[in-house]
Design a protein around this motif. Structure first.
Motif, PDB file in Angstrom:
ATOM      1  N   TRP A 283       1.061  -0.700   0.122  1.00 38.25           N
ATOM      2  CA  TRP A 283      -0.013  -0.308  -0.014  1.00 38.25           C
ATOM      3  C   TRP A 283       0.442   1.201   0.046  1.00 38.25           C
ATOM      4  O   TRP A 283       0.969   2.026  -0.746  1.00 38.25           O
ATOM      5  N   LEU A 284       2.004   1.762   1.060  1.00 40.80           N
ATOM      6  CA  LEU A 284       2.394   2.497   1.015  1.00 40.80           C
ATOM      7  C   LEU A 284       4.039   2.664  -0.387  1.00 40.80           C
ATOM      8  O   LEU A 284       3.842   3.315  -0.806  1.00 40.80           O
ATOM      9  N   VAL A 285       4.203   1.635  -0.981  1.00 38.79           N
ATOM     10  CA  VAL A 285       4.343   1.912  -2.332  1.00 38.79           C
ATOM     11  C   VAL A 285       3.899   2.627  -3.400  1.00 38.79           C
ATOM     12  O   VAL A 285       4.363   2.948  -3.948  1.00 38.79           O
ATOM     13  N   TYR A 286       2.310   1.612  -3.005  1.00 40.03           N
ATOM     14  CA  TYR A 286       2.090   2.109  -4.492  1.00 40.03           C
ATOM     15  C   TYR A 286       0.558   3.515  -4.492  1.00 40.03           C
ATOM     16  O   TYR A 286      -0.256   3.465  -5.497  1.00 40.03           O
ATOM     17  N   ARG A 287       0.480   3.408  -3.466  1.00 39.66           N
ATOM     18  CA  ARG A 287      -0.993   5.079  -3.505  1.00 39.66           C
ATOM     19  C   ARG A 287      -0.080   5.785  -4.184  1.00 39.66           C
ATOM     20  O   ARG A 287      -1.593   6.389  -4.686  1.00 39.66           O
ATOM     21  N   GLY A 288       0.501   6.580  -3.881  1.00 43.48           N
ATOM     22  CA  GLY A 288       1.038   7.595  -4.990  1.00 43.48           C
ATOM     23  C   GLY A 288       1.416   6.974  -6.546  1.00 43.48           C
ATOM     24  O   GLY A 288       1.529   7.982  -7.173  1.00 43.48           O
ATOM     25  N   ALA A 289       1.733   5.945  -6.597  1.00 44.90           N
ATOM     26  CA  ALA A 289       1.891   5.588  -8.182  1.00 44.90           C
ATOM     27  C   ALA A 289       1.330   5.648  -8.985  1.00 44.90           C
ATOM     28  O   ALA A 289      -0.667   5.739  -8.967  1.00 44.90           O
ATOM     29  N   GLY A 290       1.399   6.050 -10.247  1.00 45.96           N
ATOM     30  CA  GLY A 290       0.107   6.420 -11.218  1.00 45.96           C
ATOM     31  C   GLY A 290      -0.558   7.716 -11.513  1.00 45.96           C
ATOM     32  O   GLY A 290      -1.450   7.968 -11.854  1.00 45.96           O
ATOM     33  N   LYS A 291       0.146   8.672 -10.666  1.00 48.24           N
ATOM     34  CA  LYS A 291      -0.898   9.708 -10.030  1.00 48.24           C
ATOM     35  C   LYS A 291      -1.544  10.824 -11.082  1.00 48.24           C
ATOM     36  O   LYS A 291      -0.031  10.496 -11.907  1.00 48.24           O
ATOM     37  N   LEU A 292      -1.772  11.131 -11.793  1.00 47.18           N
ATOM     38  CA  LEU A 292      -2.117  11.098 -12.951  1.00 47.18           C
ATOM     39  C   LEU A 292      -2.120  13.253 -13.179  1.00 47.18           C
ATOM     40  O   LEU A 292      -2.042  13.489 -11.836  1.00 47.18           O
ATOM     41  N   ARG A 293      -1.081  13.785 -13.507  1.00 47.39           N
ATOM     42  CA  ARG A 293      -0.353  15.137 -13.621  1.00 47.39           C
ATOM     43  C   ARG A 293      -1.553  15.862 -13.547  1.00 47.39           C
ATOM     44  O   ARG A 293      -2.699  15.465 -14.037  1.00 47.39           O
ATOM     45  N   ALA A 294      -1.060  17.432 -12.855  1.00 50.35           N
ATOM     46  CA  ALA A 294      -2.453  18.244 -13.429  1.00 50.35           C
ATOM     47  C   ALA A 294      -2.234  18.575 -15.038  1.00 50.35           C
ATOM     48  O   ALA A 294      -1.448  18.146 -15.846  1.00 50.35           O
ATOM     49  N   GLY A 295      -3.572  18.330 -15.255  1.00 47.07           N
ATOM     50  CA  GLY A 295      -4.170  18.946 -16.607  1.00 47.07           C
ATOM     51  C   GLY A 295      -4.013  17.465 -17.607  1.00 47.07           C
ATOM     52  O   GLY A 295      -3.980  17.512 -18.973  1.00 47.07           O
ATOM     53  N   HIS A 296      -3.874  16.501 -17.061  1.00 47.72           N
ATOM     54  CA  HIS A 296      -3.726  15.347 -17.897  1.00 47.72           C
ATOM     55  C   HIS A 296      -5.164  15.421 -17.883  1.00 47.72           C
ATOM     56  O   HIS A 296      -6.083  14.902 -17.671  1.00 47.72           O
ATOM     57  N   HIS A 297      -5.171  14.431 -20.072  1.00 45.11           N
ATOM     58  CA  HIS A 297      -6.163  13.820 -19.949  1.00 45.11           C
ATOM     59  C   HIS A 297      -6.265  12.479 -20.683  1.00 45.11           C
ATOM     60  O   HIS A 297      -5.093  12.373 -20.890  1.00 45.11           O
ATOM     61  N   LEU A 298      -7.790  11.983 -20.042  1.00 48.02           N
ATOM     62  CA  LEU A 298      -7.635  10.630 -20.302  1.00 48.02           C
ATOM     63  C   LEU A 298      -7.319   9.937 -20.991  1.00 48.02           C
ATOM     64  O   LEU A 298      -7.313   8.704 -21.569  1.00 48.02           O
ATOM     65  N   ALA A 299      -7.763  10.395 -22.896  1.00 44.94           N
ATOM     66  CA  ALA A 299      -6.957  10.135 -23.929  1.00 44.94           C
ATOM     67  C   ALA A 299      -6.025  10.742 -23.992  1.00 44.94           C
ATOM     68  O   ALA A 299      -5.229  10.225 -25.277  1.00 44.94           O
ATOM     69  N   SER A 300      -4.795  11.020 -23.283  1.00 42.50           N
ATOM     70  CA  SER A 300      -3.190  10.698 -23.526  1.00 42.50           C
ATOM     71  C   SER A 300      -2.747   9.530 -22.968  1.00 42.50           C
ATOM     72  O   SER A 300      -3.080   9.819 -21.880  1.00 42.50           O
ATOM     73  N   PRO A 301      -1.999   9.034 -23.236  1.00 38.83           N
ATOM     74  CA  PRO A 301      -0.508   8.234 -22.337  1.00 38.83           C
ATOM     75  C   PRO A 301      -0.390   8.881 -21.016  1.00 38.83           C
ATOM     76  O   PRO A 301       0.043   9.262 -20.733  1.00 38.83           O
ATOM     77  N   PRO A 302      -0.969   7.392 -19.489  1.00 39.69           N
ATOM     78  CA  PRO A 302      -0.577   8.232 -18.242  1.00 39.69           C
ATOM     79  C   PRO A 302       1.012   7.332 -18.503  1.00 39.69           C
ATOM     80  O   PRO A 302       1.372   6.820 -19.121  1.00 39.69           O
ATOM     81  N   GLU A 303       1.691   8.660 -17.877  1.00 45.26           N
ATOM     82  CA  GLU A 303       3.214   8.175 -17.563  1.00 45.26           C
ATOM     83  C   GLU A 303       2.943   7.436 -16.770  1.00 45.26           C
ATOM     84  O   GLU A 303       3.232   7.583 -15.118  1.00 45.26           O
ATOM     85  N   TYR A 304       2.809   5.858 -16.625  1.00 49.31           N
ATOM     86  CA  TYR A 304       2.908   5.678 -15.661  1.00 49.31           C
ATOM     87  C   TYR A 304       4.550   4.421 -15.010  1.00 49.31           C
ATOM     88  O   TYR A 304       5.348   4.042 -16.456  1.00 49.31           O
ATOM     89  N   VAL A 305       5.191   4.478 -13.645  1.00 50.26           N
ATOM     90  CA  VAL A 305       6.686   4.156 -13.718  1.00 50.26           C
ATOM     91  C   VAL A 305       6.380   3.343 -12.428  1.00 50.26           C
ATOM     92  O   VAL A 305       5.691   3.652 -11.672  1.00 50.26           O
ATOM     93  N   ASP A 306       6.781   1.890 -12.711  1.00 49.27           N
ATOM     94  CA  ASP A 306       6.583   1.491 -11.119  1.00 49.27           C
ATOM     95  C   ASP A 306       7.459   1.281 -10.372  1.00 49.27           C
ATOM     96  O   ASP A 306       8.469   1.887 -10.612  1.00 49.27           O
ATOM     97  N   PRO A 307       6.578   1.601  -9.285  1.00 47.36           N
ATOM     98  CA  PRO A 307       8.305   1.691  -8.339  1.00 47.36           C
ATOM     99  C   PRO A 307       8.718   1.072  -8.160  1.00 47.36           C
ATOM    100  O   PRO A 307      10.154   1.465  -7.896  1.00 47.36           O
ATOM    101  N   LEU A 308       8.947   0.037  -7.778  1.00 39.43           N
ATOM    102  CA  LEU A 308      10.229  -0.851  -8.374  1.00 39.43           C
ATOM    103  C   LEU A 308      10.950  -1.057  -8.952  1.00 39.43           C
ATOM    104  O   LEU A 308      12.254  -2.151  -9.089  1.00 39.43           O
ATOM    105  N   ALA A 309      10.605  -0.540 -10.567  1.00 48.20           N
ATOM    106  CA  ALA A 309      11.733  -0.706 -11.557  1.00 48.20           C
ATOM    107  C   ALA A 309      13.254   0.335 -10.827  1.00 48.20           C
ATOM    108  O   ALA A 309      13.689  -0.359 -11.473  1.00 48.20           O
ATOM    109  N   ARG A 310      13.571   1.398 -10.187  1.00 46.14           N
ATOM    110  CA  ARG A 310      14.503   1.816  -9.833  1.00 46.14           C
ATOM    111  C   ARG A 310      15.008   1.168  -9.057  1.00 46.14           C
ATOM    112  O   ARG A 310      16.359   1.327  -9.159  1.00 46.14           O
ATOM    113  N   PRO A 311      14.466   0.707  -7.784  1.00 40.04           N
ATOM    114  CA  PRO A 311      15.343   0.051  -6.532  1.00 40.04           C
ATOM    115  C   PRO A 311      15.549  -1.518  -7.468  1.00 40.04           C
ATOM    116  O   PRO A 311      16.642  -2.069  -6.650  1.00 40.04           O
ATOM    117  N   LEU A 312      15.099  -2.256  -8.226  1.00 38.11           N
ATOM    118  CA  LEU A 312      15.371  -3.654  -8.104  1.00 38.11           C
ATOM    119  C   LEU A 312      16.272  -3.519  -9.751  1.00 38.11           C
ATOM    120  O   LEU A 312      16.779  -4.437  -9.502  1.00 38.11           O
TER     121      LEU A 312
END
Length: 766
Positions: A621-650
Motif C-alpha cells: 500500500w505504501l509503495v503503490y498508493r501514490g504511483a500512477g497519479k495523473l499529473r495536473a491537466g492530464h487528459h484521459l485520451a493521452s498516455p498516462p506516465e506510469y512508472v512502476d516504483p519497483l523499477a528503480r530499486p530493483l
C-alpha cells in the motif's frame, strides 16, 4: 465383483452418479442442444448443479460415519484383465474424497453460472463476430454452446478423478482434463495478434498440452513400474503396509545413483505428473499462457480442476511418497515446492497483466502445498488446497469482471467521445495485445488486462472491488478473518517444527505474496482512473448480475472456509473450535499410518504469519498508493506516465522479473529451436544419407547389376542361343539343297552314292 455396501448409508450408492451428471450434460449439448446457447448453458448448469447438491449430501453424510477413514466406501466391478488378476472400474469415497466433494462441484457450479454472463448468453449475436474469435461487447459468443460442453466435460474429469478407486481410473479422468484444458485454452483458436512475440490461444493450448505431456509420460512410467512390482494399481492394494514395506526395502541399481528403493523411484516418477499438471518448476511455463483462454476457464484450471489435480495426486498417493521415511522422494517434493513458491512469487512482483499476476500466484501457492507435503504436513496441505480454491476462483472471476468492465468502458468511451477515441491507440503499451475478454473488432487496439490502464475502479465497480479485495486478503493470509490465514499458518507451523529452511523460504514467499497482492489491488481499484476505459467502466450491465453473484458466494467461503481448521491450542479462538477439518482428514491419515497429530502451539510461526501478511500488505500500500497519479491537466485520451516504483530499486533485476527470468526464451531457444534444428539435421541426414546414399545407392547398384545382367544376357546367353540358331540355320540351308522334293533327284543322289561306295570297294586293296 461388486463390494458389499450394506453397512454404509444408502446415499453412498449414488456416488458413481456424480461424474455422470456433468457428462450427461456434455453428451446432450453435443448431440442435441448445441443450436440453442441458452439450453446448452442450462444443461451444463443443471448437470453440475445436481452434482453439487448430491455431492454435498454425500459428503455431509460422511461426517457421521464412524471410523470412516479406516473403512472407506468402495463400489467397483472388475473390467480389465491383466494377466492373473483383474483391474477394477470403480469409485471410492473416503474423508479426502468427501472434502474435495465440498469444494469441486460447488466451485464449478459458481463458475458455470458466472460463464452465462461472461459468454453473453441471452445477448444477440453480432454480424461482425467470427467463429473462433471473442465476441464484441454486449453480444453472445458464437461458440458458447461448445464452451459449455467443454467445461461440463472438464468438471466430469475432476469429479471422476477425486473418486477414482485406482490409478488406471485416475489416469483416465486425468487425461480427460488434459484434453479439455487444450480445447479450452485454445478456445478462441482464430485469434491472432500483430505482435509476433505474443502467443496466440491456439499456440497456448498446444504449449499447455505438450508441456504437461512431459510430466504425464514420466508418471505413466512410474505407474507401469508400480504395477510390475505390485501386480495391482488399486489404492487399497498398494497402500497395504506389507506392500509399502516391500517397495521401501527392495532396491534397483540406477546408473550414477546406486541402490535406490523402488518406492523412491516410483514416487518421483509419479510426482513428475503432478509437476506438469500443477505447473511446478521447471514445467511451470504453460500456466501463465493459459490465460489466453476465457476467464471462466482460468478459474476452473486454477481453482477447481486442472492444477488442483496435481496436488490431489500427491495427497492421494502420499503413503507411497512417504514409504521411505524422510527419503529422497519427500525431500525432492519439498525442495521443488519451496523453490517454486519463492520463484513464482518474485515473477508476480513485476507483472502488469491482472490475470498473469494471479497465474504466478497460483504457481506459488501450489508450491506452498507441495512443500507442505514434502515436510509431512499432510492435513495442512489438504486444508490449503481447499481454501485456496475458493479465494483463487474468486480472484480470477473478479479479474474477469474487471476486464469486462474495462471492455465496456472502452466501448462506451469510444462511442461517447467521437474522434478522441482514436487517441487510445497508445494503450497497447507496445504489446499489441488485444483483450482476452471480448474485444471489439471495431475499436483501436487496447489491452484491458493491463493494470496500468486501470485505477479508480472501486467507485465504478463496487461489488467486484469488495469481493476482489476479500479474495486478495485471503490470498495474503490476512490474520484471523480469512481462510488463507488459517491454512497458511498451519503450513508455516509444520515447517517450523520439521524443516526450518523450508519455513524461511515459505515465509519470504508469503511476504512477497502479500506485497504483490496489495500492488494489484491498489493499481486496479484505487487512485484515479488512468484511461478513458477506466473512467467509463461499469458493472451495471445485465451480464454482471450473472457474474457478481458467484463472486459474493465465493467471498463468503474465502472468509469463513478457514474457520473449520482453527487449531485447538490457538490462543482464545482455539477454545471455541474443535478443529473439525483436522479431525476429519486426520482420521484418514491415521488409517494410512501417516503422522497427523496436531502440533503444540508455538508463537514463532504465528508471529511470522502475522508479520509477513500485514507487513507485505502495508508495504504494498505504501509503495503503490501514490504511483500512477495523473499529473495536473492530464487528459484521459493521452498516455498516462506510469512508472512502476519497483523499477528503480530493483534496477536491472526488474526487466528480468518482468520477462519471467527469460525461461520462455530459453526454452524456445533450447528446446523448440533445438528441436527444429534437430529436425532439420535429421531431414538433411535422411535426404543426403538415407535417401541419396543408402536408398538411392542401393537403387543405383541394382541398376548397375541389371545392366551387367542385361549385357550378359545379350552377349553371352543370347549370343550362345543365337549362335546355335545360326549353325542350325546354316546346316538347314545346306540341307535345303538336297531336300528338293523331286524323286529323280533322290534317285540320282542314291545312284551317285552307291557308285561311290562301289568304286571305293573295288579300289580298296584286298
Amino acid at each position: 465383483m461388486t463390494e458389499s455396501v450394506s453397512s454404509f448409508p444408502v446415499i453412498f450408492n449414488l456416488t458413481p452418479i456424480l461424474p455422470l451428471l456433468p457428462f450427461a450434460a456434455f453428451v446432450l449439448i453435443v448431440l442435441w442442444a448445441n443450436r440453442s446457447k441458452k439450453l446448452s448453458a442450462g444443461l451444463a448448469i443443471g448437470g453440475i448443479g445436481l452434482a453439487w447438491i448430491l455431492g454435498w449430501a454425500i459428503a455431509i453424510t460422511t461426517f457421521s460415519v464412524e471410523h470412516f477413514g479406516e473403512h472407506p466406501f468402495r463400489v467397483f466391478r472388475d473390467w480389465l484383465p491383466t494377466g492373473r488378476t483383474w483391474q477394477a472400474f470403480g469409485f471410492a469415497l473416503d474423508p479426502l474424497a468427501g472434502a474435495m466433494l465440498i469444494m469441486v462441484p460447488f466451485v464449478c457450479f459458481l463458475i458455470f453460472v458466472y460463464a452465462v454472463g461472461y459468454m453473453g448468453v441471452g445477448k444477440p449475436e453480432s454480424a461482425n463476430d467470427e467463429r473462433g474469435k471473442p465476441a464484441e461487447p454486449g453480444h453472445v459468443d458464437r461458440l458458447a454452446s461448445r464452451f459449455f460442453a467443454y467445461i461440463a466435460l472438464f468438471a466430469t474429469g475432476m469429479i471422476g478423478l477425486i473418486l477414482a478407486d485406482n490409478l488406471i481410473m485416475l489416469l483416465v479422468f486425468w487425461e480427460i482434463m488434459g484434453l479439455c484444458s487444450y480445447l479450452l485454452i485454445g478456445f478462441w483458436f482464430a485469434r491472432s495478434y500483430d505482435d509476433p512475440k505474443q502467443i496466440t490461444p491456439k499456440e497456448a493450448g498446444l504449449k499447455a498440452f505438450l508441456t504437461t505431456r512431459i510430466g504425464d509420460t514420466l508418471m505413466l512410467a512410474g505407474m507401469l513400474l508400480l504395477y510390475a512390482r505390485t501386480n495391482s494399481l488399486s489404492f487399497a492394494d498398494i497402500f497395504k503396509p506389507e506392500m509399502l514395506e516391500q517397495l521401501a526395502t527392495t532396491t534397483v541399481n540406477l546408473p550414477g545413483v546406486g541402490a535406490t528403493p523402488w518406492a523412491t523411484l516410483i514416487a518421483i516418477l509419479i510426482f513428475f505428473g503432478a509437476i506438469g499438471k500443477s505447473a511446478q518448476f521447471p514445467l511451470h511455463v504453460w500456466l501463465p499462457d493459459a490465460m489466453e483462454g476465457p476467464t471462466p476457464v482460468s478459474a476452473l484450471i486454477h481453482a477447481a480442476t486442472m492444477v488442483s489435480a496435481g496436488v490431489y495426486l500427491v495427497i492421494r498417493t502420499y503413503p507411497l511418497m512417504a514409504a521411505v521415511e524422510h527419503g529422497p522422494a519427500l525431500q525432492f517434493i519439498a525442495f521443488t515446492g519451496a523453490f517454486t513458491a519463492l520463484f513464482a512469487a518474485t515473477i508476480a512482483l513485476a507483472q502488469n497483466d491482472i490475470k498473469k499476476v494471479l497465474a504466478y500466484s497460483t504457481i506459488s501457492q501450489l508450491g506452498y502445498m507441495f512443500a507442505a507435503l514434502g515436510i509431512g504436513a499432510y492435513v495442512a496441505a489438504t486444508f490449503h488446497l481447499l481454501t485456496h480454491a475458493f479465494f483463487k476462483a474468486l480472484l480470477f472471476l473478479g479479474s474477469g469482471s474487471v476486464i469486462h468492465g474495462m471492455e465496456h468502458g472502452h466501448h462506451h468511451g469510444h462511442q461517447g467521445h467521437g474522434e478522441a477515441g482514436k487517441l487510445v491507440d497508445w494503450e497497447t503499451g507496445g504489446h499489441g495485445h488485444q483483450s482476452t475478454d471480448h474485444p471489439s473488432t471495431n475499436l483501436p487496439s487496447f489491452d484491458p488486462q493491463d493494470m496500468r490502464n486501470m485505477g479508480g475502479l472501486f467507485r465504478k465497480m463496487p461489488r467486484t472491488a469488495w469481493t476482489f479485495i476479500i479474495g486478495g486478503l485471503a490470498l495474503s493470509g490476512f490474520p484471523i478473518v480469512t481462510a488463507g490465514f488459517w491454512s497458511k499458518d498451519e503450513i508455516l507451523a509444520d515447517a517450523w517444527a520439521h524443516n526450518q529452511l523450508v519455513f524461511v523460504v515459505l515465509a519470504v514467499a508469503a511476504l512477497l505474496t502479500a506485497f504483490y497482492t496489495a500492488r494489484q489491488i491498489v493499481m486496479t481499484f484505487f487512485g484515479q482512473p488512468r484511461t478513458a476505459a477506466a473512467e467509463h467502466a461499469s458493472e451495471h450491465d445485465s451480464i454482471f448480475q450473472w457474474m457478481t453473484i458467484p463472486l459474493m458466494a465465493l467471498a463468503v467461503f474465502a472468509v469463513a472456509g478457514g474457520w473449520v481448521g482453527i487449531p485447538k491450542e490457538f490462543p482464545g479462538l482455539g477454545a471455541l473450535s474443535a478443529n473439525p477439518f483436522h479431525h476429519y482428514i486426520g482420521s484418514l491419515a491415521e488409517a494410512l499410518h501417516i503422522e497427523a497429530a496436531e502440533l503444540p502451539f508455538n508463537a514463532v510461526p504465528l508471529l511470522t504469519s502475522l508479520g509477513v501478511a500485514l507487513g507485505g500488505l502495508t508495504l504494498g500500500w505504501l509503495v503503490y498508493r501514490g504511483a500512477g497519479k495523473l499529473r495536473a491537466g492530464h487528459h484521459l485520451a493521452s498516455p498516462p506516465e506510469y512508472v512502476d516504483p519497483l523499477a528503480r530499486p530493483l534496477g536491472p533485476l526488474y526487466p528480468v522479473l518482468q520477462n519471467k527470468y527469460y525461461f520462455d526464451e530459453l526454452y524456445h531457444k533450447v528446446f523448440i529451436k533445438g528441436t527444429q534444428r534437430l529436425s532439420t539435421w535429421l531431414f538433411k541426414f535422411d535426404s543426403n544419407i538415407i535417401d541419396d546414399t543408402l536408398v538411392d545407392g542401393v537403387g543405383k547398384a541394382g541398376r548397375w547389376l541389371s545392366e551387367v545382367g542385361r549385357w550378359f544376357d545379350t552377349h553371352i546367353v543370347d549370343g550362345a542361343v543365337n549362335g546355335i540358331g545360326a549353325v542350325t540355320g546354316w546346316f538347314g540351308s545346306v540341307m535345303r539343297e538336297f531336300q528338293t522334293g523331286k524323286a529323280q533327284n533322290y534317285l540320282l543322289v542314291g545312284l551317285v552314292t552307291v557308285s561311290v561306295l562301289l568304286g571305293a570297294f573295288l579300289l580298296l586293296p584286298k
